[in-house]
Design an enzyme around this catalytic site. Structure first.
Site, short mmCIF file in Angstrom:
data_model
loop_
_atom_site.label_atom_id
_atom_site.label_comp_id
_atom_site.label_asym_id
_atom_site.label_seq_id
_atom_site.Cartn_x
_atom_site.Cartn_y
_atom_site.Cartn_z
N CYS A 32 45.94 26.26 48.67
CA CYS A 32 46.50 26.30 47.32
C CYS A 32 47.31 27.55 47.05
CB CYS A 32 45.37 26.22 46.30
SG CYS A 32 44.27 27.65 46.39
N CYS A 105 37.55 26.98 47.72
CA CYS A 105 37.49 28.11 46.77
C CYS A 105 36.36 29.07 47.17
CB CYS A 105 37.26 27.60 45.36
SG CYS A 105 38.33 26.25 44.85
FE1 FES Z 1 42.40 27.09 45.73
FE2 FES Z 1 40.34 27.28 44.15
S1 FES Z 1 41.91 25.76 44.04
S2 FES Z 1 40.95 28.72 45.64
#
Ligand code: FES
Length: 148
Positions: A32, A105
């Protein structure tokens, strides 16, 4: 009633940079693009070098902030070896099971912790810039692989 994640987000613990830290670790997620940095301070306790406190800074994901909040509490009083034995799942355990799309995450927090404690760069930006914001230059690409 709030979930453990809501509680951690409403009152995140150990948020912010730490001056005089003994170790600093940064990790970025290839999933992400979020980044997280940890600062760690040690103390001597009964002949052992244990983590006195840890703080973090993060841009982006709320789940990573919640995990970092509980993880920085969890590692207090542990040796580096004990802290390194914790996986992302272990570090996020107080929050309950994470949905599959949020497992990375917790791995982001694990990566920053391992980077801080082993000195092994978990990120190509680990050694750049004194702050996380300085590390987030647009021209930099994050290509991080986490341990399985
Ligand atoms: Fe990527 Fe949480 S959505 S670290």
């Amino acid at each position: 009633m709030n979930s453990p994640i809501d509680d951690a987000l409403n009152n995140p613990q150990n948020l912010g940079e730490m001056s005089g830290a003994d170790a600093i670790g940064t990790a970025g997620s290839s999933d992400c693009g979020d980044m997280l940095r940890l600062w760690i301070k040690f103390r001597e306790e009964e002949g052992r070098r244990v983590i006195d406190r840890a703080t973090f800074q993060s841009f982006g994901c709320q789940t990573a902030i919640a995990v970092a909040s509980v993880a920085t509490e969890m590692i207090k009083g542990k040796t580096a070896e004990e802290a390194l034995a914790l996986s992302g799942a272990g570090l996020s355990a107080p929050l309950g099971p994470l949905p599959p799309m949020k497992i990375h995450c917790a791995q982001l927090v694990e990566g920053a912790l391992k980077n801080a404690l082993t000195g092994t760069p978990a990120s190509p930006v680990a050694a750049t810039g004194p702050t996380l914001r300085d590390s987030l230059q647009p021209q930099q690409k994050l290509q991080i692989k986490f341990h399985s």
